[in-house]
Motif scaffolding. Sequence first.
Motif, PDB file in Angstrom:
ATOM      1  N   VAL A 242     -15.013 -14.677  -6.409  1.00  0.00           N
ATOM      2  CA  VAL A 242     -15.406 -15.854  -7.195  1.00  0.00           C
ATOM      3  C   VAL A 242     -14.631 -17.093  -6.757  1.00  0.00           C
ATOM      4  N   ASN A 243     -13.379 -16.881  -6.331  1.00  0.00           N
ATOM      5  CA  ASN A 243     -12.502 -17.992  -5.946  1.00  0.00           C
ATOM      6  C   ASN A 243     -12.031 -17.807  -4.506  1.00  0.00           C
ATOM      7  N   PRO A 244     -12.844 -18.186  -3.526  1.00  0.00           N
ATOM      8  CA  PRO A 244     -12.441 -18.013  -2.124  1.00  0.00           C
ATOM      9  C   PRO A 244     -11.091 -18.669  -1.859  1.00  0.00           C
ATOM     10  N   PRO A 245     -10.186 -17.960  -1.194  1.00  0.00           N
ATOM     11  CA  PRO A 245      -8.836 -18.495  -0.995  1.00  0.00           C
ATOM     12  C   PRO A 245      -8.763 -19.523   0.118  1.00  0.00           C
ATOM     13  N   ARG A 246      -7.719 -20.319   0.070  1.00  0.00           N
ATOM     14  CA  ARG A 246      -7.401 -21.254   1.138  1.00  0.00           C
ATOM     15  C   ARG A 246      -5.956 -21.042   1.547  1.00  0.00           C
ATOM     16  N   GLY A 247      -5.642 -21.472   2.756  1.00  0.00           N
ATOM     17  CA  GLY A 247      -4.259 -21.432   3.204  1.00  0.00           C
ATOM     18  C   GLY A 247      -3.829 -20.077   3.737  1.00  0.00           C
ATOM     19  N   GLU A 248      -2.548 -20.001   4.076  1.00  0.00           N
ATOM     20  CA  GLU A 248      -1.979 -18.781   4.638  1.00  0.00           C
ATOM     21  C   GLU A 248      -1.893 -17.702   3.565  1.00  0.00           C
ATOM     22  N   VAL A 249      -2.205 -16.452   3.948  1.00  0.00           N
ATOM     23  CA  VAL A 249      -2.290 -15.359   2.982  1.00  0.00           C
ATOM     24  C   VAL A 249      -1.432 -14.177   3.428  1.00  0.00           C
ATOM     25  N   VAL A 250      -0.717 -13.584   2.469  1.00  0.00           N
ATOM     26  CA  VAL A 250       0.018 -12.338   2.686  1.00  0.00           C
ATOM     27  C   VAL A 250      -0.473 -11.333   1.644  1.00  0.00           C
ATOM     28  N   VAL A 251      -0.824 -10.132   2.103  1.00  0.00           N
ATOM     29  CA  VAL A 251      -1.286  -9.065   1.210  1.00  0.00           C
ATOM     30  C   VAL A 251      -0.224  -7.980   1.161  1.00  0.00           C
ATOM     31  N   VAL A 252       0.151  -7.582  -0.048  1.00  0.00           N
ATOM     32  CA  VAL A 252       1.136  -6.513  -0.252  1.00  0.00           C
ATOM     33  C   VAL A 252       0.460  -5.434  -1.089  1.00  0.00           C
ATOM     34  N   ILE A 253       0.534  -4.165  -0.656  1.00  0.00           N
ATOM     35  CA  ILE A 253      -0.120  -3.079  -1.378  1.00  0.00           C
ATOM     36  C   ILE A 253       0.805  -1.868  -1.435  1.00  0.00           C
ATOM     37  N   GLU A 254       0.779  -1.196  -2.562  1.00  0.00           N
ATOM     38  CA  GLU A 254       1.682  -0.059  -2.725  1.00  0.00           C
ATOM     39  C   GLU A 254       1.290   1.082  -1.801  1.00  0.00           C
ATOM     40  N   GLY A 255       2.256   1.903  -1.431  1.00  0.00           N
ATOM     41  CA  GLY A 255       2.001   3.064  -0.601  1.00  0.00           C
ATOM     42  C   GLY A 255       1.366   4.184  -1.414  1.00  0.00           C
ATOM     43  N   CYS A 256       0.978   5.250  -0.746  1.00  0.00           N
ATOM     44  CA  CYS A 256       0.384   6.377  -1.457  1.00  0.00           C
ATOM     45  C   CYS A 256       1.474   7.107  -2.253  1.00  0.00           C
ATOM     46  N   ARG A 257       1.041   7.867  -3.224  1.00  0.00           N
ATOM     47  CA  ARG A 257       1.992   8.575  -4.078  1.00  0.00           C
ATOM     48  C   ARG A 257       2.659   9.706  -3.296  1.00  0.00           C
ATOM     49  N   PRO A 258       3.971   9.874  -3.468  1.00  0.00           N
ATOM     50  CA  PRO A 258       4.646  11.001  -2.810  1.00  0.00           C
ATOM     51  C   PRO A 258       4.048  12.317  -3.291  1.00  0.00           C
ATOM     52  N   PRO A 259       3.944  13.326  -2.425  1.00  0.00           N
ATOM     53  CA  PRO A 259       3.333  14.612  -2.811  1.00  0.00           C
ATOM     54  C   PRO A 259       3.938  15.222  -4.066  1.00  0.00           C
ATOM     55  N   GLU A 260       5.243  15.062  -4.243  1.00  0.00           N
ATOM     56  CA  GLU A 260       5.895  15.694  -5.400  1.00  0.00           C
ATOM     57  C   GLU A 260       5.514  15.030  -6.726  1.00  0.00           C
ATOM     58  N   ASP A 261       4.894  13.838  -6.667  1.00  0.00           N
ATOM     59  CA  ASP A 261       4.508  13.137  -7.895  1.00  0.00           C
ATOM     60  C   ASP A 261       3.042  13.355  -8.266  1.00  0.00           C
ATOM     61  N   VAL A 262       2.358  14.231  -7.550  1.00  0.00           N
ATOM     62  CA  VAL A 262       0.917  14.398  -7.733  1.00  0.00           C
ATOM     63  C   VAL A 262       0.613  15.661  -8.531  1.00  0.00           C
ATOM     64  N   ASP A 263      -0.322  15.543  -9.473  1.00  0.00           N
ATOM     65  CA  ASP A 263      -0.858  16.719 -10.172  1.00  0.00           C
ATOM     66  C   ASP A 263      -1.965  17.282  -9.291  1.00  0.00           C
TER      67      ASP A 263
END
Length: 316
Positions: A242-263
């Motif tokens: 809806v709101n196309p961005p302008r300017g320089e962009v940085v995307v940060v995204i969380e990593g996958c869940r560690p195996p020991e934290d998964v049901d």
Amino acid sequence: MSRRRPSSAEGIGSSGSPKRQDPAGENPEGGISPGRLFVCPTPIGNLEDITIRTLKVLRRVDLIAAEDTRKVKVLLERYRVRRVPVVSYHRHNEEQRVGYILEYLRRGRDVALLSEAGTPGISDPGERAVRAAIREGIPVEALPGPTAFVPALVVSGLSTRRFAFEGFLPRQAGARRKYLESLADEERTLVFYEAPHRLQETLADLLAVLGDRQAAVARELTKLHEEVLRGSVSELLDHFTVNPPRGEVVVVIEGCRPPEDVDWEQVLREVKRQREAGVPFSEAVRRVAAEAGVPRRELYRLALKAEAAPDSEPLR
């Protein structure tokens, strides 16, 4: 007046500016001592984000090699850095310009390397010049300073304990998705640069390949219209559609869940449900891994074991 180049230990202290070697570049032991290549970060938006040390170097070097000479000259004029020649050093002339820079350095002259914004060599030209100088035994000094991905990571609200900076993703959709698939099992926080006109496509690919993880998009960092948006990838995609961005962009995204934290039992039940609905095995694993944010390889291994022994308890 005799001038000399500072040693690494001497650096550029608050008591004075670095001094260059004399024009002849003579070494007391005979021959010519090489100059020094200074890798100088420049502001990513706000011109006040430059260090005193960088300004001292820029005033004393014999040559400035800049990715964008017009922008650098604005910076130099702001801080009254004059009488230092400026040459272009960008992606399209990098190979030829390295030889020119090396010739300066061989003659005992100091050179400052500047990118358009941020730190040279970080998703900007610079790596080739640094490597070439190192091969010839020429001293290289990297000054600390601005770079976009660090503040974006810090303000994202995601884990900063372990992260992976991936630079710019491939421009082509197929190559981009393939690259993201190689990161599907990465547990570290992921950081990308992206052009504003490709952000929607990238967010859509992140959603399809990595799932609806928590993320942040930082744009125009340090500038007047700085903006940081946080939320799930789907929420960010809806916003920027809806709101196309302008300017320089940085995307940060969380990593996958560690195996020991998964049901795993719950996740495997979803794989089984999709398989019973007729979804092919590999596609079911891919979908569920993305939806649950779990390591795909581990889910594939466990799902394969579960299919081979459907009446047994899923094991790890």
